[in-house]
Design a protein around this motif. Structure first.
Motif, short mmCIF file in Angstrom:
data_model
loop_
_atom_site.label_atom_id
_atom_site.label_comp_id
_atom_site.label_asym_id
_atom_site.label_seq_id
_atom_site.Cartn_x
_atom_site.Cartn_y
_atom_site.Cartn_z
N PRO A 1 14.55 -7.13 26.21
CA PRO A 1 14.03 -6.18 25.22
C PRO A 1 13.39 -4.98 25.92
O PRO A 1 12.79 -5.13 27.00
CB PRO A 1 13.00 -6.99 24.43
N GLU A 2 13.50 -3.82 25.30
CA GLU A 2 13.07 -2.58 25.95
C GLU A 2 11.61 -2.62 26.38
O GLU A 2 11.26 -2.20 27.49
CB GLU A 2 13.30 -1.41 24.99
N LEU B 1 20.77 -17.19 23.54
CA LEU B 1 20.57 -16.85 22.13
C LEU B 1 19.30 -17.46 21.55
O LEU B 1 18.48 -16.74 20.96
CB LEU B 1 21.78 -17.32 21.31
N THR B 2 19.14 -18.76 21.70
CA THR B 2 18.02 -19.43 21.04
C THR B 2 16.68 -18.93 21.54
O THR B 2 15.77 -18.63 20.74
CB THR B 2 18.13 -20.96 21.24
N SER B 3 16.53 -18.81 22.85
CA SER B 3 15.25 -18.35 23.39
C SER B 3 14.97 -16.91 23.00
O SER B 3 13.83 -16.54 22.71
CB SER B 3 15.23 -18.50 24.91
N SER B 4 16.00 -16.07 22.96
CA SER B 4 15.80 -14.66 22.62
C SER B 4 15.42 -14.49 21.16
O SER B 4 14.54 -13.69 20.82
CB SER B 4 17.06 -13.86 22.94
N LEU B 5 16.10 -15.21 20.27
CA LEU B 5 15.78 -15.11 18.85
C LEU B 5 14.36 -15.62 18.56
O LEU B 5 13.73 -15.19 17.60
CB LEU B 5 16.80 -15.88 18.02
N SER C 1 11.96 -15.19 20.77
CA SER C 1 11.09 -14.38 21.65
C SER C 1 10.39 -15.24 22.70
O SER C 1 9.23 -14.99 23.06
CB SER C 1 10.06 -13.60 20.82
N ASP C 2 11.10 -16.23 23.21
CA ASP C 2 10.58 -17.10 24.26
C ASP C 2 11.10 -16.58 25.60
O ASP C 2 12.10 -17.06 26.13
CB ASP C 2 11.04 -18.54 24.00
N TRP C 3 10.39 -15.61 26.16
CA TRP C 3 10.91 -14.91 27.34
C TRP C 3 10.71 -15.69 28.62
O TRP C 3 11.38 -15.44 29.62
CB TRP C 3 10.31 -13.52 27.41
N GLY C 4 9.80 -16.67 28.61
CA GLY C 4 9.69 -17.56 29.76
C GLY C 4 10.96 -18.39 29.90
O GLY C 4 11.51 -18.54 31.00
N SER C 5 11.46 -18.92 28.78
CA SER C 5 12.72 -19.66 28.80
C SER C 5 13.89 -18.74 29.15
O SER C 5 14.82 -19.15 29.85
CB SER C 5 12.97 -20.33 27.45
N TRP C 6 13.83 -17.51 28.67
CA TRP C 6 14.88 -16.54 28.98
C TRP C 6 15.02 -16.37 30.50
O TRP C 6 16.12 -16.39 31.04
CB TRP C 6 14.55 -15.21 28.32
N LEU C 7 13.89 -16.24 31.18
CA LEU C 7 13.93 -16.09 32.64
C LEU C 7 14.53 -17.34 33.31
O LEU C 7 15.35 -17.23 34.22
CB LEU C 7 12.52 -15.86 33.17
N THR D 1 24.18 -7.56 25.96
CA THR D 1 23.57 -6.99 24.77
C THR D 1 22.12 -7.47 24.63
O THR D 1 21.69 -8.40 25.30
CB THR D 1 24.32 -7.43 23.50
N ASN D 2 21.40 -6.80 23.72
CA ASN D 2 20.19 -7.38 23.13
C ASN D 2 20.31 -7.14 21.62
O ASN D 2 21.42 -7.08 21.10
CB ASN D 2 18.90 -6.83 23.76
N ASN D 3 19.21 -6.97 20.91
CA ASN D 3 19.34 -6.83 19.46
C ASN D 3 19.63 -5.40 19.01
O ASN D 3 19.95 -5.17 17.83
CB ASN D 3 18.07 -7.33 18.76
#
Length: 352
Positions: free
Chosen positions: A14-15, A280-284, A286-292, A323-325
């Motif tokens: 996310p920006e 997908l799941t972590s981003s939707l 907003s779990d950015w620790g999991s995203w990393l 992509t992002n949102n």
């Protein structure tokens, strides 16, 4: 394989968090691919679009090059066929059992993946809802636990949103819009009231599961559109198209259980598409620790192998669609461009 396109939804951070996340992100193989790639295309999308950027990209590839996300991709017809259901004519929509949760002053759509709705429970709710649809003159058909269908020829103009586009937001903004929106809301409210007192939801609540308290309508299309979509796959092979996206590449999709086996993918000729939906799941949520953590896992188990395949000549080109949102970016890296050893690997191209 000559070329592989890799679609990575939410591969762009996310920006507002991009700089901080990329400082912590350890993805050397992806950094090598991006730094030595050619930028093919970048695009900003309306944050209120009714399909996410990766969903829009898929719809343009498989359904219609001119698709614009003023409504959700017209996928119901193709998904009917994927489920082996027979429909000769008419306009059909996907109907998904969902959970709305209460925010401060509005309702929010919870990610449907969190429902964990088994088939036997879905069928019970389906049978409870079907008479209400019949009273409204609509045909409700069961596909699987997460996917039902309704024939509604007089609703063909409804502009709907995909569940992932609406997920986490005020549902009022994302509800169907058009001449038939009041008819849908009336039917939706009747189902909600009927399910609110249903014993099954009491049982789910007692064991800590989310109640199934509403339905989400989207994906409207004609049956003929669905038949056309299933015949126009632009790839020789597709991998890891799951859920509704599997209906797009139905003619060429390989067993998803083997989607991360690079030998299986590279053994196919010509041009292939792989969708990596692990973020997908972590981003939707907003779990950015999991995203990393997932980005680093993908680098080790995925992108490193593609760097090796390019270097070894087993693969001639990799296209990355990230992509992002609200944003989409496409990159292309060839075996020759990967040899630019003087270009230091970096993730700067993930920045807005």
């Amino acid at each position: 394989m000559n070329q592989i396109d890799i679609l990575l939804p939410f591969g762009l951070p996310p920006e507002d968090l991009a700089k901080d996340l990329l400082r912590q992100c350890k993805s050397p193989a992806l950094a090598t691919l991006l730094a030595r790639a050619k930028v093919l295309h970048t695009e900003e999308l309306d944050p209120f679009s009714r399909a996410l950027p990766h969903e829009t990209w898929l719809a343009k590839k498989f359904l219609s090059p001119g698709f614009e996300p003023e409504t959700s991709p017209p996928i119901a017809g193709a998904q009917l066929r994927q489920h082996g259901l027979q429909a000769d004519s008419g306009t059909w929509f996907i109907v998904q059992p969902v959970h709305f949760h209460i925010a401060r002053d509005h309702l929010v759509l919870t990610d449907p993946r969190q429902l964990n709705l088994p088939d036997e429970e879905s069928r019970i709710l389906f049978e409870a809802a079907r008479p209400l649809f019949e009273e409204a003159g609509k045909t409700l058909v069961y596909g699987d636990a997460a996917t039902w269908f309704v024939q509604a020829d007089d609703w063909h103009g409804l502009r709907t949103a995909t569940p992932d586009a609406a997920c986490g937001h005020n549902i009022d903004i994302w509800m169907p819009k058009g001449d038939a929106e009041l008819a849908w809301r009336k039917l939706q409210n009747e189902v909600q009231m009927h399910w609110h007192m249903h014993e099954l939801n009491a049982q789910r609540e007692a064991r800590g599961a989310k109640m199934v308290n509403s339905l989400w309508l989207w994906g409207g299309s004609t049956v003929s559109h669905g038949a056309q979509a299933s015949k126009t796959a632009p790839y020789s092979e597709t991998f890891n198209l799951r859920g509704w996206t599997a209906a797009l590449g139905a003619a060429s999709t390989k067993d998803n259980s083997d989607c991360y086996a690079i030998d299986t993918i590279l053994a196919q000729p010509r041009q292939g598409l792989v969708m990596i939906d692990a973020l997908l799941t972590s981003s939707l949520a907003s779990d950015w620790g999991s995203w990393l953590q997932i980005m680093e896992m993908l680098d080790t188990e995925w992108f490193t192998l593609y760097v090796s395949a390019l270097q070894g000549g087993r693969l001639q080109r990799v296209n990355l669609i990230l992509t992002n949102n609200t944003r989409l970016a496409e990159f292309s890296v060839s075996r020759n461009s990967l040899r630019k050893f003087w270009v230091k690997p970096n993730l700067n191209r993930l920045l807005p």
